[in-house]
Enzyme design. Structure first.
Site, PDB file in Angstrom:
ATOM      1  N   ASP A   1      -6.911   0.315  24.178  1.00 42.63           N
ATOM      2  CA  ASP A   1      -7.160   1.721  24.506  1.00 42.63           C
ATOM      3  C   ASP A   1      -8.507   2.198  23.956  1.00 42.63           C
ATOM      4  OD1 ASP A   1      -4.437   1.663  25.401  1.00 42.63           O
ATOM      5  OD2 ASP A   1      -3.800   2.095  23.364  1.00 42.63           O
TER       6      ASP A   1
ATOM      7  N   GLU B   1      -1.324   8.251  32.124  1.00 46.55           N
ATOM      8  CA  GLU B   1      -1.429   8.448  30.674  1.00 46.55           C
ATOM      9  C   GLU B   1      -2.904   8.347  30.289  1.00 46.55           C
ATOM     10  OE1 GLU B   1       0.865   5.285  28.936  1.00 46.55           O
ATOM     11  OE2 GLU B   1      -0.205   3.725  30.015  1.00 46.55           O
TER      12      GLU B   1
END
Length: 562
Positions: A65, A231
């Site tokens: 991420d 997300e």
């Protein structure tokens, strides 16, 4: 060009020897002058081809991420670290290809009762790094505790202690935005495992200083129909539009979205701007957008999930088409690009080739930045014996209810650094004479694990190759092969060689008593990822009794090579 977060506020002048902040043996940071980090070149993975091109991944390691910001001509990246400590790695680059790890932003996670233990997969999820009013900010969502923030004026120095900005359960993947009118916002996703609902995006207003939220959380986009598992929110503003860049479709198979609106709370229109297409790069998504200092080029750093190797970092060019950021290469006259494997480097000053540090000779009074524990660190776990160029790892009692190494906090591990590599630890094990049950060795850790274990028994120190399947589900560790006895304080080389076969990381263990001739263990072990992280390799020393003293393992060298 990107807005305030990427404006030129100040420029770090890096000449000669760099000041690198590392982690002291008390768990505190200390400043040391060293050129090692900025000059290190990996033996196993270098992205810079040396001819003006680069190959992906730019980081073949589990920087999950990733997010990035530019300040002047410096780029700073951070990534998810979950329960691993120190947390929130800080990486630096001048050209988006050659990266060094320079610091961590978090020394300890709270609440202590959770993170003093090995709380796998919890903690720091999908952070965002931004520069605002002369300070660097990182926000992240802890799915069990809420939205946290740390900040500093110097990314190489000490970061402030984390602040709980918003107490909640289920909010993840947070990103701040400071608007021209002085208002501040935090965009985010939701973890279905805690919130009971996913595939939606939310927004909360913050105080202008970004220290607390005001008002109520609200849903600003529902992806259940068109973009399931949306997300990883990243907020930007460009030419009058608010942009949310975010992934959808799931980690291994998903794609990258760009969404835009004239108002920060929507309504948002969207397009898919990068997907796997005809390439071998699955699930290309979740990352950060930056430009070059002259504003002429745009780039996107994101991850690809490769099972045991973790979520490795790719760099892709961005072209703006009709107000949409098309990522990678687009040959179909639509808005969806495909990720590149080899490409021309960004038009930035040529940098000396360097990579994040992997090997360690333990000649500093602090731990190297490649190392992380599986829980909040404890001074009783280790001693950085720089005078003797060694790391002493003390045996530490296992937790109550111990089943296997999955339960152990004092695992000292680092990321897999390449598709193929060899890790060799030069060690001496010195258990106490009084107690049996002390163990030490080299381990490849994940949902399953395997390693070379030295155990103090009534017969002496037994050296074995052990495997534990389903470790995360209380699996039982078993001996795969035995090497016989070793003497106390005998110099031993413990080695694991990793080869990529398809998507599998095949691990072969071997030992040596002279550093040249190695005896292999039995059949290869297939490494597995951990909880939201890739497999890791490193060291441990434990004991199964509580006492007023214990033994140790001295580590004289840890080498990553081909």
């Amino acid at each position: 060009m990107l807005r305030e977060i990427m404006l030129v506020a100040h420029k770090h002048i890096l000449i000669g020897i760099a000041a690198v902040s590392v982690w002291g043996c008390s768990g505190q940071q200390s400043e040391v002058e060293t050129g090692k980090s900025a000059e290190y070149v990996s033996q196993v993975w270098v992205s810079d081809n040396g001819d003006g091109t680069y190959k992906n991944p730019v980081l073949y390691a589990d920087y999950s991420d990733p997010d990035v910001c530019r300040v002047g001509d410096d780029y700073y990246m951070t990534a998810s670290s979950f329960n691993c400590i120190p947390g929130l790695p800080i990486l630096h680059s001048k050209d988006l290809v050659n990266w060094e790890i320079i610091n961590y932003a978090v020394e300890r996670l709270e609440p202590a009762e959770q993170f003093d233990l090995a709380s796998h997969g919890n903690g720091i999820w999908a952070p965002s790094i931004r520069y605002h009013n002369g300070e660097y900010y990182i926000y992240w969502g802890d799915p069990d505790n809420g939205i946290y923030m740390v900040k500093t004026k110097d990314p190489r120095g000490r970061w402030d202690k984390p602040v709980l900005v918003h107490k909640s359960k289920g909010i993840i993947d947070t990103c701040p935005y400071w608007d021209e009118d002085g208002r501040a916002w935090i965009g985010h996703g939701y973890a279905g495992s805690r919130a009971g609902l996913k595939s939606i995006l939310g927004l909360i207003e913050m105080t202008p200083d970004g220290m607390a939220t005001i008002g109520e959380d609200r849903v600003i986009y529902d992806g259940h129909i068109d973009n399931v598992t949306i997300e990883g929110v990243k907020l930007y503003k460009r030419e009058g539009y608010y942009y949310i860049m975010c992934p959808a479709g799931g980690v291994p198979t998903g794609y990258q979205l760009a969404m835009r609106s004239k108002k920060i709370d929507g309504p948002y229109e969207w397009k898919i701007v990068m997907a796997q297409g005809s390439t071998k790069i699955n699930g290309p998504h979740q990352g950060g957008w930056v430009d070059t200092p002259d504003g002429k080029e745009d780039w996107f750093l994101h991850f690809q999930d490769i099972e045991a190797y973790g979520r490795v970092v790719h760099l892709n060019p961005v072209k703006w088409v009709d107000g949409w950021p098309v990522m990678g290469i687009n040959e179909n006259a639509n808005y969806c690009g495909e990720p590149v494997e080899v490409y021309k480097k960004p038009s930035l000053p040529v940098q000396k080739i360097h990579t994040p540090v992997e090997s360690d000779t333990f000649d500093d009074t602090t731990l190297g930045l490649q190392w992380q524990w599986h829980a909040n660190s404890n001074a009783l776990w280790y001693f950085c014996d720089a005078a003797n160029s060694r790391l002493r790892l003390y045996s530490y009692p296992v937790v109550e209810g111990y089943q296997n190494l999955w339960d152990v906090q004092n695992l000292l591990l680092q990321k897999f650094p390449a598709p193929e590599f060899t890790a060799t630890a030069k060690v001496r094990f010195a258990p106490t004479d009084k107690y049996s049950g002390e163990r030490a060795g080299l381990v490849v850790m994940g949902l399953d694990y395997a390693g070379l274990m030295m155990e103090n028994t009534a017969e002496g120190i037994v050296l074995t190759n052990n495997i534990c399947l389903n470790a995360s589900k209380k699996g039982t560790e078993s001996i795969a092969s035995a090497f016989g006895l070793v003497a106390k304080n005998e110099l031993i080389w413990l080695r694991v060689s990793v080869k990529k076969e398809g998507i599998d990381a095949m691990c072969t263990f071997s030992i040596s008593k002279d550093g040249e001739n190695f005896e292999e263990a039995g059949k290869a072990f297939v490494a597995k990822p951990g909880k939201w992280i890739g497999a890791k390799v490193g060291l441990f020393v434990t004991r199964d009794v509580k006492s007023n003293d214990g033994g140790w393992m001295d580590v004289e060298d840890f080498e990553i090579s081909m």
